[in-house]
Write an enzyme that holds these catalytic residues in place. Sequence first.
Site, PDB file in Angstrom:
ATOM      1  N   VAL A 236      38.579  -2.855  70.174  1.00  0.00           N
ATOM      2  CA  VAL A 236      38.977  -1.501  69.802  1.00  0.00           C
ATOM      3  C   VAL A 236      40.415  -1.588  69.318  1.00  0.00           C
ATOM      4  O   VAL A 236      41.117  -2.571  69.577  1.00  0.00           O
ATOM      5  CB  VAL A 236      38.849  -0.504  70.974  1.00  0.00           C
ATOM      6  N   SER A 237      40.858  -0.558  68.625  1.00  0.00           N
ATOM      7  CA  SER A 237      42.134  -0.658  67.923  1.00  0.00           C
ATOM      8  C   SER A 237      43.356  -0.360  68.776  1.00  0.00           C
ATOM      9  O   SER A 237      44.458  -0.778  68.451  1.00  0.00           O
ATOM     10  CB  SER A 237      42.135   0.276  66.706  1.00  0.00           C
ATOM     11  N   SER A 238      43.188   0.395  69.864  1.00  0.00           N
ATOM     12  CA  SER A 238      44.365   0.769  70.655  1.00  0.00           C
ATOM     13  C   SER A 238      44.058   0.742  72.139  1.00  0.00           C
ATOM     14  O   SER A 238      42.895   0.751  72.560  1.00  0.00           O
ATOM     15  CB  SER A 238      44.853   2.172  70.260  1.00  0.00           C
TER      16      SER A 238
END
Length: 214
Positions: free
Chosen positions: A8-10
């Site tokens: 996931v990105s964050s």
Amino acid sequence: MKYFYARVSSATQNLDRQVKLFKEMGGTDRNVFQEKKSGKDFKNREAWLELMEWVNPGDTIVVKNLDRIGRNAKEVREMLLSLANNNITVESIDQAYLNNFLKDKLANREADSLAEAMLNAMLDTMLEVDLLKAEWERKELRKRQLEGIERAIAKGTKFGRTKNDEFRENFNKIYPLTRDKDSPDYISVKDAISTIGCSKAMFYKMEKELNEES
């Protein structure tokens, strides 16, 4: 050997659904690689780089969606080609329609040059569409989240730490020191206001609220 890669990105996003799905497919803590890092490039992607050290020719990497490998279609295609050149196959759960090509035509090199060129062009197009779709979905999700926050604020819900929260926290620490002039720790109201960083009106408002609570 089959490996799984979840991303996931964050840090605020949740990996659980991807990991749970991989575990249901036979993944374990040893062959499921996961991280919370942006997919804009492959720099500082520790889990991906570690995975690259583990995979060998003949192995397979499973992802939920090809955009988990990266957000840039060109870079994803280059990575797929690099892995294929090392006889490492990639399988996408969401894009299963690409898996035969990724294995038979790209990794095993069974297609003739013209067919492969055509399929590569198709892959570029499909990747671009899927990656753009995923990016659009992320933007739509963020938009809905912001709209939800705006609606909650309109109803009086407060989010995060405000300046007033800091004032009140400092007030609760400093105010008692203004009450006893005989105390060696005594400070004047003027100095207290300066230390807290609030206005005089704010100071007396907080004092009033404190007295009402008492």
